[in-house]
Write an enzyme that holds these catalytic residues in place. Structure first.
Site, PDB file in Angstrom:
ATOM      1  N   LYS A  38      50.256   2.700  38.367  1.00  0.00           N
ATOM      2  CA  LYS A  38      49.179   1.890  38.966  1.00  0.00           C
ATOM      3  C   LYS A  38      49.292   0.521  38.294  1.00  0.00           C
ATOM      4  O   LYS A  38      48.834   0.341  37.154  1.00  0.00           O
ATOM      5  CB  LYS A  38      47.822   2.552  38.653  1.00  0.00           C
ATOM      6  CG  LYS A  38      46.603   1.786  39.120  1.00  0.00           C
ATOM      7  CD  LYS A  38      46.103   2.255  40.460  1.00  0.00           C
ATOM      8  CE  LYS A  38      44.823   1.510  40.858  1.00  0.00           C
ATOM      9  NZ  LYS A  38      44.376   1.855  42.212  1.00  0.00           N
ATOM     10  N   GLY A 110      42.948  -1.320  46.273  1.00  0.00           N
ATOM     11  CA  GLY A 110      42.311  -1.630  47.563  1.00  0.00           C
ATOM     12  C   GLY A 110      43.328  -1.650  48.690  1.00  0.00           C
ATOM     13  O   GLY A 110      44.184  -0.781  48.781  1.00  0.00           O
TER      14      GLY A 110
HETATM   15  N1  LIG Z   1      41.153  14.902  51.213  1.00  0.00           N
HETATM   16  C1  LIG Z   1      40.230  14.836  50.236  1.00  0.00           C
HETATM   17  N2  LIG Z   1      39.529  15.929  49.859  1.00  0.00           N
HETATM   18  C2  LIG Z   1      38.596  15.855  48.890  1.00  0.00           C
HETATM   19  N3  LIG Z   1      38.292  14.743  48.194  1.00  0.00           N
HETATM   20  C3  LIG Z   1      38.951  13.616  48.504  1.00  0.00           C
HETATM   21  C4  LIG Z   1      39.958  13.600  49.531  1.00  0.00           C
HETATM   22  N4  LIG Z   1      40.448  12.335  49.624  1.00  0.00           N
HETATM   23  C5  LIG Z   1      39.782  11.615  48.716  1.00  0.00           C
HETATM   24  N5  LIG Z   1      38.883  12.361  48.040  1.00  0.00           N
HETATM   25  C6  LIG Z   1      37.945  11.890  46.986  1.00  0.00           C
HETATM   26  O1  LIG Z   1      37.343  10.689  47.465  1.00  0.00           O
HETATM   27  C7  LIG Z   1      37.246   9.714  46.437  1.00  0.00           C
HETATM   28  C8  LIG Z   1      38.040   8.437  46.826  1.00  0.00           C
HETATM   29  O2  LIG Z   1      39.417   8.763  46.982  1.00  0.00           O
HETATM   30  P1  LIG Z   1      40.550   8.037  46.146  1.00  0.00           P
HETATM   31  O3  LIG Z   1      40.121   7.822  44.723  1.00  0.00           O
HETATM   32  O4  LIG Z   1      41.804   8.804  46.351  1.00  0.00           O
HETATM   33  O5  LIG Z   1      40.596   6.631  46.913  1.00  0.00           O
HETATM   34  P2  LIG Z   1      41.459   5.323  46.570  1.00  0.00           P
HETATM   35  O6  LIG Z   1      41.895   4.765  47.859  1.00  0.00           O
HETATM   36  O7  LIG Z   1      42.499   5.681  45.587  1.00  0.00           O
HETATM   37  O8  LIG Z   1      40.398   4.345  45.889  1.00  0.00           O
HETATM   38  P3  LIG Z   1      40.685   3.034  44.950  1.00  0.00           P
HETATM   39  O9  LIG Z   1      40.764   1.891  45.881  1.00  0.00           O
HETATM   40  O10 LIG Z   1      39.479   3.012  44.062  1.00  0.00           O
HETATM   41  O11 LIG Z   1      41.953   3.256  44.167  1.00  0.00           O
HETATM   42  C9  LIG Z   1      37.751  10.392  45.177  1.00  0.00           C
HETATM   43  O12 LIG Z   1      36.676  10.954  44.487  1.00  0.00           O
HETATM   44  C10 LIG Z   1      38.680  11.473  45.718  1.00  0.00           C
HETATM   45  O13 LIG Z   1      38.839  12.549  44.807  1.00  0.00           O
HETATM   46 MG   LIG Z   2      42.893   4.886  43.681  1.00  0.00          MG
END
Ligand SMILES: Nc1ncnc2c1ncn2[C@@H]1O[C@H](COP(=O)(O)OP(=O)(O)OP(=O)(O)O)[C@@H](O)[C@H]1O
Ligand SMILES: [Mg+2]
Length: 212
Positions: A38, A110
């Site tokens: 990351k 993002g």
């Molecule tokens: N398919 C899924 N099933 C269950 N929980 C999920 C799923 N996809 C995402 N989540 C949960 O939703 C939340 C947001 O997802 P995630 O952290 O992967 O997003 P991101 O795009 O990486 O965000 P950021 O921009 O902050 O990096 C987290 O708590 C993650 O564990």
């Molecule tokens: Mg993320």
């Protein structure tokens, strides 16, 4: 079910924040046992993306490259860096060598037009690193527009597109629209009640095949 062909190195981007980039990166890490990076982590109060993936996959420290910029506030990197008195420069980033683990999974911050400084955006980092992109989007209402805009942005900068992951409750109509209008391969990840390394590896096997 269609499986996406997975390049050995790729940049996981999304249509926005919170769409599931870290979830998809965890699936890729559980399936490939590669290296996760990351480059810019905004927000250190909660568990970081690197820590979460380490926790759910159980992989050792050797599979995780340290973030290049760790910014305190959970804001857009340009704003968070300014508050920390740091300037993010594209020259700061050098692609890690994933040897001996083979795969490299890089997660953006993002979406693609999130600013890193006064003139560069996440898309500029994707181009600089020279990686193909996997686009994560939510499966529900509103996703067609966000996804097609993001695919357009990738194409306008000649970034190879590994596919789109629609994350959330299955939506056959949105999937068909993105395949048709976006001319991209689509896979779907449904909401998971309990996340374990075994489940992540299963989701990998269902949705990806490795490039040979
Ligand atoms: N398919 C899924 N099933 C269950 N929980 C999920 C799923 N996809 C995402 N989540 C949960 O939703 C939340 C947001 O997802 P995630 O952290 O992967 O997003 P991101 O795009 O990486 O965000 P950021 O921009 O902050 O990096 C987290 O708590 C993650 O564990
Ligand atoms: Mg993320």
């Amino acid at each position: 079910m269609k499986r996406l062909r997975l390049p050995t190195r790729l940049f996981v981007t999304g249509t926005g924040t919170g769409v599931g980039k870290t979830m998809v990166s965890a699936i890729l890490m559980a399936g490939t046992r590669g290296v996760y990076w990351k480059p810019v982590q905004s927000g250190l109060e909660e568990i970081t993306d690197t820590q979460w993936i380490q926790q759910v996959t159980g992989l050792s420290d050797r599979h995780f490259q340290p973030e290049r910029h760790r910014l305190r506030q959970a804001l857009s990197p340009h704003a968070s860096a300014a508050l920390d008195g740091v300037r993010i420069d594209l020259a700061d980033f050098e692609l890690p060598d994933p040897a001996p683990f083979g795969h490299l999974i890089v997660e953006g911050a993002g979406g693609l037009l999130v600013p890193l400084n006064t003139s560069d955006f996440v898309i500029d980092l994707v181009v600089k690193l020279g990686l193909p992109a996997l686009l994560v989007a939510s499966s529900g209402l509103g996703t067609i527009n966000h996804t097609l805009l993001s695919l357009d942005q990738l194409r306008s900068r000649n970034v190879p597109i590994a596919g789109v992951i629609l994350n959330g409750p299955r939506n056959a109509s949105n999937r068909a629209a993105i395949e048709h209008y976006g001319r991209a391969a689509v896979a779907e990840i449904e909401p998971q009640a309990r996340i374990s390394s075994g489940l992540l590896a299963q989701l990998f096997a269902l949705n990806f095949r490795e490039e040979i």
